[in-house]
Design an enzyme around this catalytic site. Sequence first.
Site, short mmCIF file in Angstrom:
data_model
loop_
_atom_site.label_atom_id
_atom_site.label_comp_id
_atom_site.label_asym_id
_atom_site.label_seq_id
_atom_site.Cartn_x
_atom_site.Cartn_y
_atom_site.Cartn_z
N HIS A 140 0.94 -1.47 -0.20
CA HIS A 140 0.13 -0.21 0.03
C HIS A 140 1.11 1.33 -0.15
CE1 HIS A 140 -4.12 -1.83 0.52
NE2 HIS A 140 -2.89 -2.93 0.76
N THR A 141 1.60 1.04 -0.55
CA THR A 141 2.48 2.64 -0.85
C THR A 141 2.78 3.06 -2.08
OG1 THR A 141 5.10 0.91 -0.64
CG2 THR A 141 4.49 1.71 1.29
N ASP A 142 2.54 2.24 -2.97
CA ASP A 142 2.42 2.13 -4.56
C ASP A 142 1.58 3.39 -4.95
OD1 ASP A 142 0.72 0.66 -4.63
OD2 ASP A 142 0.67 -0.36 -6.11
N ALA A 199 -6.40 -13.86 -5.12
CA ALA A 199 -6.07 -14.39 -4.59
C ALA A 199 -4.66 -13.07 -4.49
CB ALA A 199 -4.91 -16.08 -4.83
N GLY A 200 -4.28 -12.15 -4.41
CA GLY A 200 -3.40 -11.05 -4.13
C GLY A 200 -2.44 -11.14 -5.08
N GLU A 227 -7.35 -0.30 -15.39
CA GLU A 227 -7.66 -0.67 -14.21
C GLU A 227 -8.53 -0.03 -13.61
OE1 GLU A 227 -5.59 -3.74 -12.50
OE2 GLU A 227 -6.82 -4.16 -10.15
N ASP A 239 2.03 -2.93 -9.74
CA ASP A 239 1.48 -4.43 -10.24
C ASP A 239 1.48 -4.28 -11.97
OD1 ASP A 239 0.82 -5.04 -7.99
OD2 ASP A 239 -1.25 -5.18 -7.95
N TYR A 242 -9.94 -0.85 -0.70
CA TYR A 242 -8.88 -0.31 -1.26
C TYR A 242 -9.02 0.51 -1.22
CZ TYR A 242 -4.65 -0.62 -4.25
OH TYR A 242 -3.27 -0.65 -4.75
P1 ADP Z 1 -5.66 -10.38 -8.20
O1 ADP Z 1 -5.08 -9.02 -9.36
O2 ADP Z 1 -4.92 -10.13 -7.47
O3 ADP Z 1 -5.80 -11.56 -8.51
P2 ADP Z 1 -8.37 -8.46 -8.79
O4 ADP Z 1 -10.06 -8.38 -8.18
O5 ADP Z 1 -7.28 -7.36 -8.96
O6 ADP Z 1 -7.66 -10.00 -7.83
O7 ADP Z 1 -8.81 -8.73 -10.49
C1 ADP Z 1 -9.33 -10.52 -10.72
C2 ADP Z 1 -10.03 -10.13 -12.01
O8 ADP Z 1 -9.30 -10.28 -12.73
C3 ADP Z 1 -10.54 -11.49 -12.24
O9 ADP Z 1 -11.76 -11.40 -11.18
C4 ADP Z 1 -11.30 -11.35 -13.35
O10 ADP Z 1 -12.17 -10.09 -13.92
C5 ADP Z 1 -9.74 -11.06 -14.60
N1 ADP Z 1 -8.96 -12.04 -13.87
C6 ADP Z 1 -7.72 -11.98 -13.40
N2 ADP Z 1 -6.94 -13.35 -14.49
C7 ADP Z 1 -8.50 -13.77 -15.68
C8 ADP Z 1 -8.07 -14.85 -16.72
N3 ADP Z 1 -7.55 -15.55 -16.46
N4 ADP Z 1 -9.58 -14.94 -17.48
C9 ADP Z 1 -10.34 -13.79 -17.38
N5 ADP Z 1 -10.42 -12.92 -16.28
C10 ADP Z 1 -9.21 -12.20 -15.40
MG MG Z 2 -5.02 -7.09 -8.83
#
Ligand code: ADP
Ligand code: MG
Length: 421
Positions: free
Chosen positions: A34-36, A135-136, A172, A184, A233
């Site tokens: 949470h620094t970025d 999953a972060g 995003e 990220d 967030y």
């Molecule tokens: P994280 O980035 O930690 O995995 P986020 O909630 O930021 O979690 O992002 C997850 C979202 O990104 C998913 O809910 C989906 O909308 C999208 N996403 C990630 N990987 C895929 C994939 N392989 N196919 C389609 N959408 C994806």
């Molecule tokens: Mg994400």
Amino acid sequence: MVDPEDLAREFERAFGRSPRLYRAPGRVNLIGEHTDYNDGFVMPMALDRSTWVAAAPRDDRTIVARSREYGETMTIDAGTQRPQRPQRRHWVDYVRGVSAVLSDVARPFHPSTSSGRREIRGADLLIASDVPIGAGLSSSAALEVACGYALLDMANRPIDLVQRARACQRAEHEYAGTRCGLMDQMIACYGREGHALMLDTRTLERRWLPLPSTLRVLVCNTMVKHQLASGEYNARRADCEAGVRVLAQRFPGIRALRDATLAQLDAVRGELSDQIYRRCGHVIAENARVEAAARALGDADFETFGRLMDDSHRSLRDDYEVSCAELDAMVAIARGLGCVYGARMTGGGFGGCAIAVVDASAVDRASREIEKRYESASGLRPDVWVCSAGEGVSAWRLAEALHHGEALHHGGHGGRGGQIL
Ligand code: ADP
Ligand code: MG
């Protein structure tokens, strides 16, 4: 794991022609959470797991995107368009966002072309990932960066990696509704095998820190994801901005929490709510921890590195309040093992993964113990694996890859200042 040959064959079956392949990695953040979005320091490393996009251009302005993970095919327009409001939180909006933002930001490279611009074209895309989703581990940035690379490649529009990362971040923010920092997307672009990245998110200065072969990073997935993640967030970000407004009135040089010291924060404590005081305190202290951790890594002082990770977790748990019972349990279990130097949650929080930095000689035992103890504490079977630092985004030449039995990187990347597609 995604097998690129399989993916190419699946693409051929679905779309009737051969694709090019692109991949971008997920990441863990060793320290600097949470620094970025506060102009601070972070220390992520790219995973050796990626989101893959098999892609081929179309003659129209339509993007047909299929996600293997979601078992769904979606059709969207390529090119500029407004975000949906409110955000629908559908996976295709990441693809839509990347395509729309890139259409907006990329400059024409060949002004002599008939249209005067090289538009983001229509394309068929097949997406498949071995980065756990939500999953972060930043599956979202892996998706954005891989799709962005594919779309720019097909438009023959080179823009530099920093611009790409920024475009993906904007996608995003505007299309998926998470006001993320730039970490990220930067590590998905600039990951380097065997290295963590020390990134200054203000200047974007990058320093690759070699990870000693005697250390291993264990990713420990709690297998829970609490729903509040995205809203909380954005709320944390708003708390930080509120703190900066107060600090800046007293200390005009402060533009972001990166500029503030704990003494300055204490000086305005009376003007801040307890919550905002604790949020800002986390960020300011965490920033200093990243710099200390980089020094410790350079000195091969893993005890200090681990202690800084422990401090980071405590601060995220108590002051930033983005941990949860499962992450705390995972971290406590890992920390209870003698061979673990340090452990902390990684990523935005509210579930997802913790990481533990472990002595290489004990990593198998540590991983088994963490699995066993977490399952008996929580009733959930965790996913625990050793990750090594992987490469940033790349395109793969499939024909040669098939021929030589290995994939070839196309062009330089990973911060080596090489050619960009
Ligand atoms: P994280 O980035 O930690 O995995 P986020 O909630 O930021 O979690 O992002 C997850 C979202 O990104 C998913 O809910 C989906 O909308 C999208 N996403 C990630 N990987 C895929 C994939 N392989 N196919 C389609 N959408 C994806
Ligand atoms: Mg994400």
